[in-house]
Enzyme design. Structure first.
Site, PDB file in Angstrom:
ATOM      1  N   LYS A   1     -23.668  18.986  -2.518  1.00 58.79           N
ATOM      2  CA  LYS A   1     -24.265  19.883  -1.508  1.00 58.79           C
ATOM      3  C   LYS A   1     -25.722  20.204  -1.861  1.00 58.79           C
ATOM      4  O   LYS A   1     -26.614  20.083  -1.027  1.00 58.79           O
ATOM      5  CB  LYS A   1     -23.461  21.207  -1.414  1.00 58.79           C
ATOM      6  CG  LYS A   1     -21.989  21.019  -1.118  1.00 58.79           C
ATOM      7  CD  LYS A   1     -21.250  22.346  -1.029  1.00 58.79           C
ATOM      8  CE  LYS A   1     -21.203  23.122  -2.316  1.00 58.79           C
ATOM      9  NZ  LYS A   1     -20.413  22.498  -3.396  1.00 58.79           N
TER      10      LYS A   1
ATOM     11  N   ARG B   1     -18.054  30.972   1.587  1.00 57.07           N
ATOM     12  CA  ARG B   1     -17.085  30.392   0.668  1.00 57.07           C
ATOM     13  C   ARG B   1     -15.738  31.091   0.740  1.00 57.07           C
ATOM     14  O   ARG B   1     -14.828  30.735   0.004  1.00 57.07           O
ATOM     15  CB  ARG B   1     -17.621  30.630  -0.726  1.00 57.07           C
ATOM     16  CG  ARG B   1     -17.830  29.459  -1.586  1.00 57.07           C
ATOM     17  CD  ARG B   1     -18.525  30.064  -2.786  1.00 57.07           C
ATOM     18  NE  ARG B   1     -18.423  29.271  -3.940  1.00 57.07           N
ATOM     19  CZ  ARG B   1     -19.408  28.484  -4.354  1.00 57.07           C
ATOM     20  NH1 ARG B   1     -20.511  28.376  -3.687  1.00 57.07           N
ATOM     21  NH2 ARG B   1     -19.259  27.817  -5.457  1.00 57.07           N
TER      22      ARG B   1
ATOM     23  N   ARG C   1     -23.581  16.310 -14.996  1.00 59.78           N
ATOM     24  CA  ARG C   1     -24.770  17.009 -14.459  1.00 59.78           C
ATOM     25  C   ARG C   1     -25.556  17.670 -15.593  1.00 59.78           C
ATOM     26  O   ARG C   1     -25.003  18.263 -16.500  1.00 59.78           O
ATOM     27  CB  ARG C   1     -24.350  18.079 -13.452  1.00 59.78           C
ATOM     28  CG  ARG C   1     -25.540  18.959 -13.023  1.00 59.78           C
ATOM     29  CD  ARG C   1     -25.280  19.777 -11.812  1.00 59.78           C
ATOM     30  NE  ARG C   1     -24.111  20.612 -11.945  1.00 59.78           N
ATOM     31  CZ  ARG C   1     -23.544  21.254 -10.916  1.00 59.78           C
ATOM     32  NH1 ARG C   1     -24.042  21.138  -9.718  1.00 59.78           N
ATOM     33  NH2 ARG C   1     -22.480  21.983 -11.106  1.00 59.78           N
TER      34      ARG C   1
ATOM     35  N   ARG D   1     -24.914  23.138 -17.281  1.00 56.38           N
ATOM     36  CA  ARG D   1     -24.595  24.437 -16.691  1.00 56.38           C
ATOM     37  C   ARG D   1     -23.366  25.006 -17.394  1.00 56.38           C
ATOM     38  O   ARG D   1     -22.410  24.276 -17.614  1.00 56.38           O
ATOM     39  CB  ARG D   1     -24.312  24.257 -15.186  1.00 56.38           C
ATOM     40  CG  ARG D   1     -25.338  24.938 -14.298  1.00 56.38           C
ATOM     41  CD  ARG D   1     -25.201  24.563 -12.861  1.00 56.38           C
ATOM     42  NE  ARG D   1     -23.978  25.041 -12.222  1.00 56.38           N
ATOM     43  CZ  ARG D   1     -23.740  24.966 -10.911  1.00 56.38           C
ATOM     44  NH1 ARG D   1     -24.640  24.457 -10.116  1.00 56.38           N
ATOM     45  NH2 ARG D   1     -22.617  25.404 -10.399  1.00 56.38           N
TER      46      ARG D   1
ATOM     47  N   ARG E   1     -12.874  26.260 -11.091  1.00 55.10           N
ATOM     48  CA  ARG E   1     -13.699  26.246  -9.866  1.00 55.10           C
ATOM     49  C   ARG E   1     -13.011  25.466  -8.758  1.00 55.10           C
ATOM     50  O   ARG E   1     -13.073  25.836  -7.589  1.00 55.10           O
ATOM     51  CB  ARG E   1     -15.077  25.641 -10.170  1.00 55.10           C
ATOM     52  CG  ARG E   1     -15.970  26.613 -10.937  1.00 55.10           C
ATOM     53  CD  ARG E   1     -17.112  25.896 -11.609  1.00 55.10           C
ATOM     54  NE  ARG E   1     -18.041  25.289 -10.684  1.00 55.10           N
ATOM     55  CZ  ARG E   1     -18.856  24.297 -11.013  1.00 55.10           C
ATOM     56  NH1 ARG E   1     -18.846  23.791 -12.229  1.00 55.10           N
ATOM     57  NH2 ARG E   1     -19.689  23.805 -10.119  1.00 55.10           N
TER      58      ARG E   1
END
Ligand code: AP5
Ligand code: MG
Length: 225
Positions: free
Chosen positions: A13, A88, A127, A160, A171
């Site tokens: 996203k 969300r 990531r 992160r 998550r």
């Protein structure tokens, strides 16, 4: 154009929102980025959100609703926006509808990036982000020119805190329980469009641009490239 990007963590996203934001000249509004900026600046909001974010849970609805409400009042949002990571929860979605109705700026489209689990895991575990400017990289897909260093600002690349294996699992669970119901919510409103989040960035961008043309949301002169 007023867009919402919906999809699991790691669907791409944020990455796609950056490309669309540049191409369509629309502000990219990411609640995750806003919360991380608040945390970096050690504001009361950021410090309060820290533990929740690191556990992979959601910050209370009223907090993010207020953040977005304020952001949408800024001048640049009048020409449109790309919401990333908000809404969300059903409560956030209903509140956004009400807010946009009051501003006479209804959503044009909700883009749902349907993404498979192996791709999500590969994206999130690989990531890396710049600790200074927040730019996104990936150990295989988007490597920096110099190992461990941000191409834009020279900042150090870090993982992160919520991209650890056990937090990724949490998550995904939170996404399934609290965010997935929004797919039906927007389907019923007839503004949901699905695209594969597994696609490579440029390929997905092409699919989305075709979709915007089909829906007559794109004026030819808007695309800069
Ligand atoms: P947030 O920052 O929104 O995280 P998220 O939704 O979990 O999504 P991600 O940012 O992890 O994934 P993404 O889809 O943006 O993927 P990306 O483009 O980075 O939220 C973080 C936390 O903040 C939440 O857990 C919560 O605590 C809080 N929060 C935020 N909003 C909230 C809200 N509304 N309510 C309550 N709490 C909220 O891509 C991932 C990786 O893949 C990158 O390395 C990228 O380079 C690579 N990649 C991306 N696209 C592609 C592609 N097409 N091909 C190959 N590689 C790709
Ligand atoms: Mg993101």
């Amino acid at each position: 154009m007023r867009l919402v990007l919906l999809g699991p963590p790691g669907a791409g996203k944020g990455t796609q929102a950056q490309v669309l934001s540049k191409d369509l000249n629309l502000p990219h509004i990411s609640t995750g980025d806003m919360l991380r900026e608040a945390l970096k600046a050690a504001t009361p909001l950021g410090l309060k959100a820290k533990a929740t974010m690191e556990k992979g849970e959601l910050v209370p609805d009223e907090v993010v609703i207020a953040l977005v409400k304020e952001r949408l009042l800024k001048e640049d949002a009048k020409r449109g926006f790309i919401l990333d990571g908000f809404p969300r929860t059903p409560e956030q979605a209903r509140s956004l509808d009400k807010n946009l109705e009051g501003l006479a700026m209804p959503l044009d489209l909700v883009l749902y990036f349907k993404t498979t689990l192996p791709v999500i895991i590969m994206r999130l575990s690989g990531r890396r982000v710049c600790g200074q400017c927040g730019k996104n990289y990936h150990v295989k897909n988007f490597r920096p020119k110099v190992e461990g260093m941000c191409d834009s600002c020279g900042g150090k690349l870090i993982q992160r805190p919520d991209d650890k294996e056990e937090t990724i699992e949490q998550r995904l669970k939170v996404y399934e329980e609290q965010t997935e119901p929004l797919i039906d919510y927007y389907k019923k409103k007839n503004i949901l469009a699905e695209a594969s989040g597994d696609l490579e960035v440029r390929e997905l961008n092409g699919v989305l641009m075709d979709l915007f043309r089909q829906k007559k949301l794109l004026k030819p002169q808007v695309v800069k490239r």
